[in-house]
Motif scaffolding. Structure first.
Motif, PDB file in Angstrom:
ATOM      1  N   LYS B  24      -3.110   1.945  -0.706  1.00 15.61           N
ATOM      2  CA  LYS B  24      -1.844   2.505  -1.181  1.00 15.61           C
ATOM      3  C   LYS B  24      -2.033   3.938  -1.704  1.00 15.61           C
ATOM      4  O   LYS B  24      -2.864   4.185  -2.569  1.00 15.61           O
ATOM      5  CB  LYS B  24      -1.296   1.613  -2.307  1.00 15.61           C
ATOM      6  CG  LYS B  24       0.063   2.040  -2.822  1.00 15.61           C
ATOM      7  CD  LYS B  24       0.467   1.181  -4.010  1.00 15.61           C
ATOM      8  CE  LYS B  24       1.629   1.806  -4.763  1.00 15.61           C
ATOM      9  NZ  LYS B  24       1.824   1.211  -6.084  1.00 15.61           N
ATOM     10  N   ASN B 140       2.133  -1.873   3.646  1.00 14.56           N
ATOM     11  CA  ASN B 140       3.035  -1.040   4.444  1.00 14.56           C
ATOM     12  C   ASN B 140       4.344  -0.769   3.714  1.00 14.56           C
ATOM     13  O   ASN B 140       4.896   0.326   3.807  1.00 14.56           O
ATOM     14  CB  ASN B 140       3.331  -1.711   5.794  1.00 14.56           C
ATOM     15  CG  ASN B 140       2.290  -1.343   6.840  1.00 14.56           C
ATOM     16  OD1 ASN B 140       1.656  -0.303   6.759  1.00 14.56           O
ATOM     17  ND2 ASN B 140       2.130  -2.204   7.830  1.00 14.56           N
ATOM     18  N   ASN B 143       3.692   1.982   1.598  1.00 17.64           N
ATOM     19  CA  ASN B 143       3.224   3.191   2.295  1.00 17.64           C
ATOM     20  C   ASN B 143       4.196   3.612   3.397  1.00 17.64           C
ATOM     21  O   ASN B 143       3.777   4.191   4.402  1.00 17.64           O
ATOM     22  CB  ASN B 143       1.845   2.939   2.938  1.00 17.64           C
ATOM     23  CG  ASN B 143       0.686   3.176   1.991  1.00 17.64           C
ATOM     24  OD1 ASN B 143       0.837   3.840   0.972  1.00 17.64           O
ATOM     25  ND2 ASN B 143      -0.467   2.627   2.330  1.00 17.64           N
ATOM     26  N   GLU B 144       5.467   3.291   3.219  1.00 14.15           N
ATOM     27  CA  GLU B 144       6.501   3.686   4.182  1.00 14.15           C
ATOM     28  C   GLU B 144       6.178   3.239   5.609  1.00 14.15           C
ATOM     29  O   GLU B 144       6.411   3.981   6.569  1.00 14.15           O
ATOM     30  CB  GLU B 144       6.739   5.200   4.122  1.00 14.15           C
ATOM     31  CG  GLU B 144       7.088   5.655   2.704  1.00 14.15           C
ATOM     32  CD  GLU B 144       7.599   7.084   2.624  1.00 14.15           C
ATOM     33  OE1 GLU B 144       7.552   7.782   3.661  1.00 14.15           O
ATOM     34  OE2 GLU B 144       8.071   7.480   1.552  1.00 14.15           O
ATOM     35  N   GLN B 146       3.263   2.649   7.132  1.00  9.83           N
ATOM     36  CA  GLN B 146       2.193   3.445   7.761  1.00  9.83           C
ATOM     37  C   GLN B 146       1.580   2.805   9.012  1.00  9.83           C
ATOM     38  O   GLN B 146       1.578   3.399  10.095  1.00  9.83           O
ATOM     39  CB  GLN B 146       1.124   3.768   6.704  1.00  9.83           C
ATOM     40  CG  GLN B 146      -0.169   4.336   7.280  1.00  9.83           C
ATOM     41  CD  GLN B 146      -1.258   3.273   7.335  1.00  9.83           C
ATOM     42  OE1 GLN B 146      -1.372   2.445   6.447  1.00  9.83           O
ATOM     43  NE2 GLN B 146      -2.053   3.283   8.393  1.00  9.83           N
ATOM     44  N   ARG B 149       4.088   2.191  11.934  1.00 11.38           N
ATOM     45  CA  ARG B 149       4.486   3.405  12.641  1.00 11.38           C
ATOM     46  C   ARG B 149       3.332   3.943  13.478  1.00 11.38           C
ATOM     47  O   ARG B 149       3.518   4.324  14.625  1.00 11.38           O
ATOM     48  CB  ARG B 149       5.010   4.450  11.643  1.00 11.38           C
ATOM     49  CG  ARG B 149       6.390   4.062  11.060  1.00 11.38           C
ATOM     50  CD  ARG B 149       6.977   5.122  10.143  1.00 11.38           C
ATOM     51  NE  ARG B 149       6.269   5.206   8.875  1.00 11.38           N
ATOM     52  CZ  ARG B 149       5.394   6.152   8.540  1.00 11.38           C
ATOM     53  NH1 ARG B 149       5.142   7.141   9.373  1.00 11.38           N
ATOM     54  NH2 ARG B 149       4.784   6.130   7.372  1.00 11.38           N
ATOM     55  N   GLU B 184      13.693  -2.633   4.487  1.00  8.64           N
ATOM     56  CA  GLU B 184      12.889  -1.497   4.942  1.00  8.64           C
ATOM     57  C   GLU B 184      13.174  -1.161   6.401  1.00  8.64           C
ATOM     58  O   GLU B 184      13.028  -0.019   6.825  1.00  8.64           O
ATOM     59  CB  GLU B 184      11.389  -1.779   4.733  1.00  8.64           C
ATOM     60  CG  GLU B 184      11.002  -2.233   3.330  1.00  8.64           C
ATOM     61  CD  GLU B 184      11.393  -1.284   2.200  1.00  8.64           C
ATOM     62  OE1 GLU B 184      11.811  -0.148   2.488  1.00  8.64           O
ATOM     63  OE2 GLU B 184      11.298  -1.698   1.031  1.00  8.64           O
ATOM     64  N   LYS B 187      15.516   1.476   6.681  1.00 12.99           N
ATOM     65  CA  LYS B 187      14.990   2.815   6.383  1.00 12.99           C
ATOM     66  C   LYS B 187      14.204   3.387   7.556  1.00 12.99           C
ATOM     67  O   LYS B 187      13.707   4.518   7.477  1.00 12.99           O
ATOM     68  CB  LYS B 187      14.068   2.759   5.164  1.00 12.99           C
ATOM     69  CG  LYS B 187      14.781   2.333   3.882  1.00 12.99           C
ATOM     70  CD  LYS B 187      13.824   2.399   2.699  1.00 12.99           C
ATOM     71  CE  LYS B 187      14.489   1.837   1.434  1.00 12.99           C
ATOM     72  NZ  LYS B 187      13.518   1.599   0.361  1.00 12.99           N
ATOM     73  N   TRP B 189      11.232   2.174   8.774  1.00 20.27           N
ATOM     74  CA  TRP B 189       9.786   2.145   8.534  1.00 20.27           C
ATOM     75  C   TRP B 189       9.041   1.259   9.527  1.00 20.27           C
ATOM     76  O   TRP B 189       8.014   0.667   9.193  1.00 20.27           O
ATOM     77  CB  TRP B 189       9.494   1.673   7.115  1.00 20.27           C
ATOM     78  CG  TRP B 189       9.811   2.697   6.074  1.00 20.27           C
ATOM     79  CD1 TRP B 189      10.293   3.956   6.270  1.00 20.27           C
ATOM     80  CD2 TRP B 189       9.663   2.531   4.663  1.00 20.27           C
ATOM     81  NE1 TRP B 189      10.459   4.594   5.063  1.00 20.27           N
ATOM     82  CE2 TRP B 189      10.083   3.735   4.056  1.00 20.27           C
ATOM     83  CE3 TRP B 189       9.225   1.492   3.846  1.00 20.27           C
ATOM     84  CZ2 TRP B 189      10.064   3.928   2.681  1.00 20.27           C
ATOM     85  CZ3 TRP B 189       9.212   1.682   2.477  1.00 20.27           C
ATOM     86  CH2 TRP B 189       9.628   2.889   1.904  1.00 20.27           C
TER      87      TRP B 189
END
Lengths: 194, 194
Positions: B24, B140, B143-144, B146, B149, B184, B187, B189
């Protein structure tokens, strides 16, 4: 559940606490999270050498929680000669904060393991300490004395500092290590006292 | 003792096995050793949400050993769609080699924990799987998205792959995660299926 998740993510920070040893054959200093995993596995591996029947669940639990306070305080080399009591008080404050994030009964469960390790009185705690004190020596013996040389730690200081707790917790491990350390001393894999 | 020490130093290599998640708020990808510590602590933390009485020593033991085979095979993302059976066969061969370095009864002890986790039949193994499947999602979400993506993993694939094992092992955790993941998703993500 969201408080529990916050606690789990707080624990993630232990992965960023850097220790003084490098992982074997690596340039990277190890962190306190992977160290905690390693000594828990080490304790299982050493169980046949225990001198008494041990509750391995407590041994492993202690080793998994013993460094959590370093999230707030960072790691200090075991050979530090000053400030040890202040450091232990700061670590206690830290684990009260961190374990305080999770609900009962887990809060008391974690804190009891941490305190049992710190008090180092029960056979389980002494066995856990033997693993924790021995692993830097094992890594150093595999890394040509890396953290001893980097931090100016002499052979005599190593013997005096880690010998008694390892011998108290796992005599067979100390018997082995004492011989290895004496051999490696002849190779010059120790520092000079500063 | 020297065979046991060789085994302990062999385990050190798990600190160099890189996973797909970053710790994180860190640039560094986490490794399988610190991950194993993290989910063992996670399992303790989630114990109040278990739907049955669990032998937590087995849960924690399984989580500590479950990735040891990656010393030989490396980590594979759980969303890999091909080669899963070959990978599992290779991991079994790896743990037979690695646990074979330590003497009995520890060899059988470690292998039994590893197999119990892989078979995912006992309540303890299912609870352990829930923690193992949920932690990348929790990281995740912090961490948006991560690793989703970076690896092109869609919302539908996440739900389909991690939902069933988490729900089977710890329904309350899935109840929480399902809601978080849906939020999420709005958003953006997640990745696009490749």
């Amino acid at each position: 559940m969201s408080r529990t998740v916050d606690f789990i993510l707080e624990l993630d920070k232990l992965k960023s606490v850097t220790r003084k040893n490098r992982s074997k054959g690596s340039d990277r200093y190890e962190n306190s999270a992977e160290h905690s995993w390693h000594i828990a596995m080490m304790a299982y591996s050493l169980q046949p050498y225990a001198t008494t029947v041990l509750d391995m669940h407590r041994v492993v639990g202690m080793l998994l929680v013993h460094d959590v306070g370093e999230i707030d305080t960072g790691d200090t080399i075991v050979y530090a000669t000053e400030g040890w009591e202040e450091r232990k008080a700061a670590e206690l404050e830290a684990v009260r904060r961190i374990f305080g994030m999770v609900q009962e009964p887990q809060r008391s469960f974690f804190l009891a393991l941490w305190l049992e390790f710190e008090e180092a009185v029960t056979p389980e705690a002494r066995f856990a300490h033997a693993a924790d004190r021995a692993i830097p020596a094992l890594l150093n013996l595999a890394n040509e004395g890396q953290s001893w040389r980097e931090n100016g730690i002499s052979y005599q200081r190593v013997i005096g500092r880690i010998g008694p707790p390892i011998e108290a917790g796992c005599p067979a491990l100390w018997e082995y290590l004492r011989g290895r350390l004496a051999e490696e001393n002849e190779k010059g894999w120790f520092g000079e006292d500063r």
